[in-house]
Design an enzyme around this catalytic site. Structure first.
Site, mmCIF file in Angstrom:
data_model
loop_
_atom_site.group_PDB
_atom_site.id
_atom_site.type_symbol
_atom_site.label_atom_id
_atom_site.label_comp_id
_atom_site.label_asym_id
_atom_site.label_seq_id
_atom_site.Cartn_x
_atom_site.Cartn_y
_atom_site.Cartn_z
ATOM 1 C CG ASP A 25 -1.750 1.222 1.380
ATOM 2 O OD1 ASP A 25 -1.726 2.072 0.461
ATOM 3 O OD2 ASP A 25 -2.443 1.338 2.410
ATOM 4 C CE LYS A 87 -1.635 6.980 -3.570
ATOM 5 N NZ LYS A 87 -2.256 6.091 -2.585
ATOM 6 C CD GLU A 186 -5.103 3.579 -2.654
ATOM 7 O OE1 GLU A 186 -5.984 4.376 -2.268
ATOM 8 O OE2 GLU A 186 -3.958 3.931 -2.967
ATOM 9 C CG ASP A 208 -8.919 5.276 1.510
ATOM 10 O OD1 ASP A 208 -8.441 5.857 2.505
ATOM 11 O OD2 ASP A 208 -8.228 4.669 0.673
#
Lengths: 621, 107
Positions: A25, A87, A186, A208
């Protein structure tokens, strides 16, 4: 003595043939690596027993590189050389980062390939290179834990990541020397971790809320097959915003000025984060900063966070709507991301969906666990065969046609992997090449969509306009990467392009592009109609001009010839007007006026074709 | 003939069986392969073979086929941690020599 794990029946590995696969992850704030041991997925800790690796990389003057907690400690003293949340910049263009850059304490430099880099004491570092450092740290950890080199990894990415962002993630893995078994969305990983793939069917919402991003995904499960029905969210909303809101509140209470230097900002943020984390257990906490002391309670915290939580709930409703469902049809809600530990978030989500969300698994680890399960299957340690995971493309893919119009080949929300083909032809006589312009977006005009790639199909043999058959195939693989092939069928000439990162699209932009396509629907239709008529007018002008030049004098009387010339001139002057109906009317008029001419030309060419042949010649054919 | 497990091994096997949600126990065995002759088998058991011998260690059932039992008699299954690595280990008194990495052995 090598240590063994329990295998599935009949699948004990041969000696020296252990297949070591991990799930990674790669998060905005923290990253994790997990593996399946004896059938149980678990995240792997470092030597100090810490599972979460902060996604922070520090570049020192002497070329030394630190990753994780050690790097995060340098954030306060040395924010310029310490890269966090990279990211957010994966697969982004210079302009996008420059826009975000004003909020962040990094110095950006352009590099040769158009990808921006951060200027650090260790040189110019691209987001891909920084991500590779994080991946490598996780790889090393996994290789120590699994006692050998890795056979492959499943790396998770947000469901909305576009081709450029997915490619950048793969590039980072390659740079780190990791073989990517698959990129996995994800939310799908989270659902797998909860074993929801074992159910027959159901609708799953994955909420999330991470450090820097909020994603809501609506998945449908049918007989073990996951399909992403809709995604939504905000790539600039997360626990960092919670921290900032709390930090600002502390700053106000402490009477600090609005403008603080980076170190002071970091200090307030650290205090805010500590307070937030303690409030998941306690009703209130003591806070001290810059000489000020006070308390922060859950109620007050809830007030501070309300605008952000409300934003997430609105996105949830929209995603459910986009999926064509009602809130009540959602069977399970999976909570992912450290920020879902905040009690107020859980309460509000439960209230919205009318049922309690799944929170049993550690929300920080759940994505990595699911990825590990998938990696275990892909590397061949499971007998049950591969879970087929279906994802959707977030925006339509298409290409440019004459007049600057977008022809959609694969429509938005199509499940992938997918391949679609369409045939096109040449516009002009003897056209030897065709430019293929690959586009992404929902709008009608090319200029309103995003350009992904351009390439040319060359060496088309000379033919009259419309005779060539160019078959264009759009293929999106399971990782969401696009390749486009163009082939001229009569000659077999072929050209293809892998969509190389054409950086510069965030998910807000996806959202805003979608919105724009709704709000501009009417004018887009008009623009398309206008362009189509303009193209038609141009084609007619070209054909008629050529025909008149060829044999107009021979076949037409002076008056007829003049009449056509005038009609043609009118059309030419109107072709660039903005009224598609007017153009259409004139095209009609010219077509009528040239009917006689066309008929005579036809007669002549038939006569030409027939003369010198005997009737039996045609019978035989 | 006897096979045993350490408490650590028993605990981990129980946990993995519970996580897996099915399985009657685990199979211990040997197969003839590898750079030094023999290697171990360690698998979940869904179906018992007719000739299997069953050893009960606490709550866990160990299934062993008769041929393997000859090579495994007296073995203790342990669970050990070595740095970040962890897993099961056969403490097998019959082993005469192992290959360098210990993944295969002779008796």
């Amino acid at each position: 003595m090598a240590l063994l794990q329990i295998s599935e029946p009949g699948l004990s590995p041969e000696p020296h043939q252990h297949r070591r696969a991990v799930g990674i992850d790669l998060g905005t704030t923290n990253s994790l690596v997990a593996t399946v041991r004896s059938g149980t997925p678990e995240t792997l800790p470092d030597k100090q027993g810490r599972h979460l690796l902060p996604s922070v990389v520090h570049y020192g003057k002497g070329g030394e590189i630190q990753v994780g907690s050690a790097a995060r400690r340098r954030l306060v003293e040395n924010p310029l050389d310490t890269l966090a949340s990279v990211k957010r910049y994966m697969g982004r263009g210079v302009e996008d980062i420059a826009r975000l850059g004003s909020e962040l304490p990094y110095q950006l430099v352009d590099s040769d390939n158009g990808m921006p880099s951060f200027q650090t004491a260790g040189g110019a570092i691209s987001p891909v290179a920084a991500s590779a450092e994080i991946l490598e740290a996780l790889e090393q950890r996994a290789e120590l834990a699994l006692d050998g080199s890795l056979d492959g990894a499943v790396i998770t990415v947000p469901a909305y990541f576009d081709d450029a962002q997915r490619q950048a993630t793969k590039d980072a893995a390659t740079l780190a020397g990791i073989k990517v078994l698959r990129l996995l969305n994800e939310p799908t990983a989270a659902a797998i971790a909860y074993g929801l793939d074992q159910q027959d069917q159901g609708v799953i919402a994955v909420y999330d809320l991470g450090g820097g991003t909020f994603d809501i995904s609506i998945l449908r499960l049918t007989r073990g097959v996951f399909e992403v029905l809709a995604t939504g969210g905000d790539s600039a909303l997360g626990g960092d915003d919670f921290d900032r809101a709390i930090a600002e509140w502390i700053g106000r209470q402490a009477g600090l000025p609005d403008a603080l230097d980076p170190s002071q900002q970091r200090m307030l943020l650290e205090a805010a984060r500590a307070a937030k984390e303690q409030l998941t257990e306690q009703q209130q906490v003591d806070v001290a900063a810059a000489g000020w002391r006070g308390t922060l309670g859950r109620e007050q915290l809830g007030e501070l966070l309300k605008p952000y939580i409300d934003k997430t709930l609105r996105a949830c409703k929209k995603a459910v709507r986009d999926a064509g469902l009602e809130i009540g049809q959602v069977d399970n809600i999976v909570m992912v991301g450290g920020s879902t530990r905040t009690p107020r978030v859980r309460e509000q989500v439960a209230q919205l969906f009318g049922k309690p969300p799944l929170v049993d698994l550690d929300p920080d680890r759940v994505v990595a666990l699911g990825a590990a399960i998938q990696a275990d299957i892909l590397v061949g340690n499971k007998p049950d065969g591969e879970i087929l995971l279906l994802d959707v493309i977030p925006l339509s893919l298409g290409l440019e046609t004459m007049g600057g119009l977008t022809e959609k080949i694969i429509h938005r929300n199509t499940t992938i992997p997918v391949a679609k083909a369409q045939e096109f032809t040449t516009f002009k006589d003897g056209q030897a090449a065709m430019a293929i312009h690959v586009l992404q977006g929902e709008r009608e005009l090319v200029s309103d969509n995003r350009s992904l790639a351009r390439f040319e199909l060359r060496d088309i043999p000379p033919m009259v306009a419309g005779a060539a058959k160019v078959r264009v195939v759009f293929q999106v693989d399971a990782d969401g990467l696009l390749s486009v092939t163009a082939k001229e069928l009569t000659s077999g000439v072929e050209a293809r392009v892998e969509v190389k990162p054409s950086y510069g699209l965030s998910d807000e932009e996806v959202t805003s592009m979608l919105k724009a396509s709704y709000t501009h629907a009417k004018e887009d239709m008009q623009a398309r109609a206008l362009k189509e008529q303009q193209v038609e007018a141009d084609r007619m002008i070209e054909d008629l001009t050529a025909a008149l030049a060829a044999d107009g004098r021979e076949l037409l009387s002076e008056e007829e010839y003049h009449c056509l010339e005038v009609a043609l001139k009118d059309l030419r002057s109107l072709a660039s007007s903005e009224d598609h109906r007017l153009i259409a009317r004139h095209i009609e008029m010219v077509a009528k006026a040239s009917e006689t001419f066309a008929a005579r030309r036809m007669d002549v060419s038939i006569k030409k074709a027939l003369s010198g042949h005997h009737l039996t010649d045609f019978d035989e054919q | 003939m006897a096979i045993s497990m350490t408490p650590a091994a028993e605990q981990h096997v129980s946990r993995h069986l519970a996580n897996r949600g099915k399985g009657r126990g685990i199979r211990l065995g040997i197969k003839t392969t590898g750079c030094s002759g023999l290697s171990y088998v360690l698998e979940f058991v869904d179906n018992q073979e007719p000739d299997d011998q069953i050893f009960e260690c606490g709550a866990v059932k160990l299934f062993i086929d008769p041929k393997s039992l000859a090579y495994l008699d007296g073995t203790e299954l342990d669970y050990v941690k070595e740095g970040l690595n962890e897993g099961f280990q056969f403490n097998n008194p019959n082993v005469k020599e192992e290959c360098g990495c210990g993944e295969s052995f002779h008796v």
